[in-house]
Motif scaffolding. Structure first.
Motif, PDB file in Angstrom:
ATOM      1  N   ASP A  94       0.832  -1.208   0.000  1.00  0.00           N
ATOM      2  CA  ASP A  94       0.000   0.000   0.000  1.00  0.00           C
ATOM      3  C   ASP A  94       0.867   1.259   0.000  1.00  0.00           C
ATOM      4  OD1 ASP A  94      -2.339  -1.467  -0.024  1.00  0.00           O
ATOM      5  OD2 ASP A  94      -2.629  -1.357   2.157  1.00  0.00           O
TER       6      ASP A  94
ATOM      7  N   TRP B  12       2.143   1.705  -3.487  1.00  0.00           N
ATOM      8  CA  TRP B  12       1.063   2.192  -4.347  1.00  0.00           C
ATOM      9  C   TRP B  12       0.851   3.692  -4.140  1.00  0.00           C
ATOM     10  CZ3 TRP B  12      -1.321   1.521  -8.603  1.00  0.00           C
ATOM     11  CH2 TRP B  12      -2.531   2.143  -8.859  1.00  0.00           C
TER      12      TRP B  12
ATOM     13  N   THR C 192       1.369   6.542  -7.059  1.00  0.00           N
ATOM     14  CA  THR C 192       0.300   7.455  -7.473  1.00  0.00           C
ATOM     15  C   THR C 192       0.626   8.902  -7.110  1.00  0.00           C
ATOM     16  OG1 THR C 192      -0.955   7.025  -5.445  1.00  0.00           O
ATOM     17  CG2 THR C 192      -1.520   5.709  -7.384  1.00  0.00           C
TER      18      THR C 192
END
Length: 141
Positions: free
Chosen positions: A46, A49, A53
């Motif tokens: 996570d 990620w 992003t």
């Protein structure tokens, strides 16, 4: 001339590899940083990620920094990530453009040599007209 092209191409490939390695390093550091700073980020996956992003300035909104430290860290990830991702994109574009330019340069060289041969033939023909007894050049390139 061919050697200088190969050297440029080698440097550009190395530049791409270095910028890719730097990109991966920034994303790894960003992922670990978000994982450590943000209470809502439970796994390294996570964190990675969120780092990706954030660096790519996509911002899906599925995970966002909640703490002040996480937001400051996000600003750093955006600035560094955007710069490095731009380098990767520019390096890739340069490789493709270089290949196109090389092909065009080779074609121009072939065309120029063809024109030079034609001009030499014309000069020889003019010389024969002016002085039929003069020795003629056989080497036309």
């Amino acid at each position: 001339m061919n050697r200088s092209r190969e050297a440029r191409h080698h440097v550009m490939r190395r530049g791409l590899l270095y910028s890719l390695a730097l990109c991966v390093l920034i994303l790894l550091i960003g992922g670990v940083g978000f994982w450590a700073l943000e209470p809502g980020i439970n796994t390294l996956q996570d964190g990675l990620w969120l780092a990706f992003t954030t660096a790519a300035t996509v911002g899906y909104g599925d995970t966002v920094p909640q703490t002040h430290a996480g937001r400051v860290f996000a600003v750093l990830v955006v600035l560094l990530g955007l710069a490095v991702l731009s380098l990767v994109t520019a390096s890739l574009a340069a490789l493709f453009v270089e290949r196109d330019v090389e092909a065009e340069e080779r074609q121009i060289e072939v065309d120029l040599l063809r024109e030079i041969r034609a001009l030499r033939r014309q000069v020889n023909a003019l010389e024969r007209r002016l002085d039929p007894d003069a020795p003629q050049e056989e080497n036309l390139l």
